[in-house]
Motif scaffolding. Sequence first.
Motif, mmCIF file in Angstrom:
data_model
loop_
_atom_site.group_PDB
_atom_site.id
_atom_site.type_symbol
_atom_site.label_atom_id
_atom_site.label_comp_id
_atom_site.label_asym_id
_atom_site.label_seq_id
_atom_site.Cartn_x
_atom_site.Cartn_y
_atom_site.Cartn_z
ATOM 1 N N GLU A 199 36.698 -12.135 -20.067
ATOM 2 C CA GLU A 199 36.149 -11.733 -18.799
ATOM 3 C C GLU A 199 35.325 -10.336 -19.153
ATOM 4 O O GLU A 199 35.698 -9.413 -19.972
ATOM 5 N N VAL A 200 33.960 -10.261 -18.711
ATOM 6 C CA VAL A 200 33.061 -9.216 -18.840
ATOM 7 C C VAL A 200 33.596 -7.950 -17.988
ATOM 8 O O VAL A 200 33.678 -8.035 -16.938
ATOM 9 N N ILE A 201 33.903 -6.726 -19.012
ATOM 10 C CA ILE A 201 34.139 -5.473 -18.290
ATOM 11 C C ILE A 201 33.076 -4.588 -18.283
ATOM 12 O O ILE A 201 32.946 -4.070 -17.257
ATOM 13 N N GLU A 202 32.260 -4.561 -19.207
ATOM 14 C CA GLU A 202 30.948 -3.728 -18.984
ATOM 15 C C GLU A 202 29.749 -4.084 -19.627
ATOM 16 O O GLU A 202 29.957 -4.733 -20.972
ATOM 17 N N THR A 203 28.710 -4.142 -19.202
ATOM 18 C CA THR A 203 27.482 -4.236 -19.907
ATOM 19 C C THR A 203 26.670 -2.999 -20.025
ATOM 20 O O THR A 203 26.712 -2.114 -19.281
ATOM 21 N N PRO A 204 25.328 -3.068 -20.937
ATOM 22 C CA PRO A 204 24.494 -1.958 -21.098
ATOM 23 C C PRO A 204 23.719 -1.950 -19.658
ATOM 24 O O PRO A 204 23.647 -2.991 -19.084
ATOM 25 N N GLU A 205 23.235 -0.828 -19.398
ATOM 26 C CA GLU A 205 22.236 -0.717 -18.161
ATOM 27 C C GLU A 205 20.919 -1.555 -18.449
ATOM 28 O O GLU A 205 20.564 -1.909 -17.254
ATOM 29 N N ILE A 206 20.470 -1.427 -19.616
ATOM 30 C CA ILE A 206 19.236 -2.281 -19.651
ATOM 31 C C ILE A 206 19.401 -3.149 -20.748
ATOM 32 O O ILE A 206 19.917 -2.866 -21.928
ATOM 33 N N PHE A 207 18.933 -4.504 -20.502
ATOM 34 C CA PHE A 207 18.897 -5.588 -21.199
ATOM 35 C C PHE A 207 17.274 -5.941 -21.749
ATOM 36 O O PHE A 207 16.436 -5.379 -21.202
ATOM 37 N N GLY A 208 17.025 -6.637 -22.912
ATOM 38 C CA GLY A 208 15.702 -6.974 -22.904
ATOM 39 C C GLY A 208 15.116 -8.036 -21.952
ATOM 40 O O GLY A 208 16.029 -8.564 -21.301
ATOM 41 N N GLU A 209 13.797 -7.891 -21.920
ATOM 42 C CA GLU A 209 13.388 -8.804 -20.821
ATOM 43 C C GLU A 209 13.839 -10.380 -20.823
ATOM 44 O O GLU A 209 13.578 -10.786 -19.624
ATOM 45 N N ASP A 210 13.989 -10.875 -22.015
ATOM 46 C CA ASP A 210 14.480 -12.318 -22.108
ATOM 47 C C ASP A 210 15.781 -12.689 -21.938
ATOM 48 O O ASP A 210 16.264 -13.944 -21.942
ATOM 49 N N GLN A 211 16.699 -11.540 -21.439
ATOM 50 C CA GLN A 211 18.137 -11.849 -21.540
ATOM 51 C C GLN A 211 18.499 -11.609 -20.007
ATOM 52 O O GLN A 211 18.120 -10.737 -19.117
ATOM 53 N N GLU A 212 19.567 -12.493 -19.821
ATOM 54 C CA GLU A 212 20.023 -12.438 -18.262
ATOM 55 C C GLU A 212 20.925 -11.259 -18.115
ATOM 56 O O GLU A 212 21.751 -11.067 -19.362
ATOM 57 N N ILE A 213 21.210 -10.754 -17.188
ATOM 58 C CA ILE A 213 22.401 -9.634 -16.955
ATOM 59 C C ILE A 213 23.460 -10.136 -16.464
ATOM 60 O O ILE A 213 23.798 -10.801 -15.544
ATOM 61 N N LEU A 214 24.556 -10.136 -17.421
ATOM 62 C CA LEU A 214 25.877 -10.428 -17.068
ATOM 63 C C LEU A 214 26.710 -9.305 -16.119
ATOM 64 O O LEU A 214 26.700 -8.393 -16.384
ATOM 65 N N LEU A 215 27.343 -10.114 -14.947
ATOM 66 C CA LEU A 215 27.900 -8.982 -14.079
ATOM 67 C C LEU A 215 29.430 -8.813 -14.380
ATOM 68 O O LEU A 215 30.142 -9.650 -15.057
ATOM 69 N N ARG A 216 29.789 -7.612 -14.301
ATOM 70 C CA ARG A 216 31.436 -7.489 -14.508
ATOM 71 C C ARG A 216 32.354 -8.589 -13.863
ATOM 72 O O ARG A 216 31.904 -8.954 -12.634
ATOM 73 N N GLY A 217 33.266 -8.895 -14.279
ATOM 74 C CA GLY A 217 34.366 -9.925 -13.825
ATOM 75 C C GLY A 217 34.146 -11.310 -13.960
ATOM 76 O O GLY A 217 34.614 -12.087 -13.860
ATOM 77 N N GLU A 218 32.872 -11.579 -14.541
ATOM 78 C CA GLU A 218 32.466 -12.966 -14.889
ATOM 79 C C GLU A 218 33.251 -13.464 -16.111
ATOM 80 O O GLU A 218 33.660 -12.676 -16.902
ATOM 81 N N THR A 219 33.640 -14.728 -16.182
ATOM 82 C CA THR A 219 34.350 -15.280 -17.302
ATOM 83 C C THR A 219 32.999 -16.133 -18.127
ATOM 84 O O THR A 219 32.343 -16.545 -17.485
ATOM 85 N N VAL A 220 33.289 -15.734 -19.320
ATOM 86 C CA VAL A 220 32.232 -16.167 -20.458
ATOM 87 C C VAL A 220 32.870 -16.969 -21.510
ATOM 88 O O VAL A 220 34.070 -16.725 -21.911
ATOM 89 N N MET A 221 32.380 -17.621 -22.351
ATOM 90 C CA MET A 221 32.851 -18.485 -23.512
ATOM 91 C C MET A 221 32.023 -17.636 -24.517
ATOM 92 O O MET A 221 30.684 -17.531 -24.584
ATOM 93 N N VAL A 222 33.016 -17.269 -25.736
ATOM 94 C CA VAL A 222 32.102 -16.512 -26.697
ATOM 95 C C VAL A 222 32.495 -17.211 -28.117
ATOM 96 O O VAL A 222 33.357 -18.089 -28.114
ATOM 97 N N THR A 223 31.642 -17.112 -29.092
ATOM 98 C CA THR A 223 31.933 -17.854 -30.314
ATOM 99 C C THR A 223 33.150 -17.253 -30.960
ATOM 100 O O THR A 223 33.763 -16.236 -30.845
ATOM 101 N N PRO A 224 33.774 -18.079 -31.517
ATOM 102 C CA PRO A 224 35.121 -17.725 -32.385
ATOM 103 C C PRO A 224 35.140 -16.620 -33.118
ATOM 104 O O PRO A 224 33.990 -16.474 -33.916
ATOM 105 N N HIS A 225 35.977 -15.620 -33.258
ATOM 106 C CA HIS A 225 36.105 -14.698 -34.014
ATOM 107 C C HIS A 225 34.844 -13.580 -34.073
ATOM 108 O O HIS A 225 34.734 -12.817 -35.067
ATOM 109 N N CYS A 226 34.302 -13.625 -32.958
ATOM 110 C CA CYS A 226 33.212 -12.849 -32.901
ATOM 111 C C CYS A 226 33.620 -11.272 -32.455
ATOM 112 O O CYS A 226 34.782 -10.966 -31.829
ATOM 113 N N GLY A 227 32.979 -10.288 -32.806
ATOM 114 C CA GLY A 227 32.987 -9.139 -32.000
ATOM 115 C C GLY A 227 33.912 -8.106 -32.893
ATOM 116 O O GLY A 227 34.418 -8.508 -33.921
#
Length: 91
Positions: free
Chosen positions: A39-67
């Motif tokens: 679950e997305v908890i917090e995102t930076p205020e500014i992303f690069g121009e080619d990236q979507e902004i993910l909103l808090r509370g959204e469910t995402v799939m991440v690569t295994p063992h990342c971060g």
Amino acid sequence: MKVKPLKDNILVKMIENEETSPNGIILTGAARGESNLAEVIETPEIFGEDQEILLRGETVMVTPHCGTEVKVDGETYRMVSYHDILAVFEK
């Protein structure tokens, strides 16, 4: 304490895998495996121009063992790169 990710990092809370199999068998430890849903908890205020902004509370799939695991006020989170997010689940 509030954590504000920088650059292309996103703070997520991993969603634990189910503790029982579809047949009702209780799974423990390694049998459950590591979840790749978060679950997305917090995102930076500014992303690069080619990236979507993910909103808090959204469910995402991440690569295994990342971060990187982060503990804040007794809660465990993971700081992942925007590029480690594979999909966003629609509600």
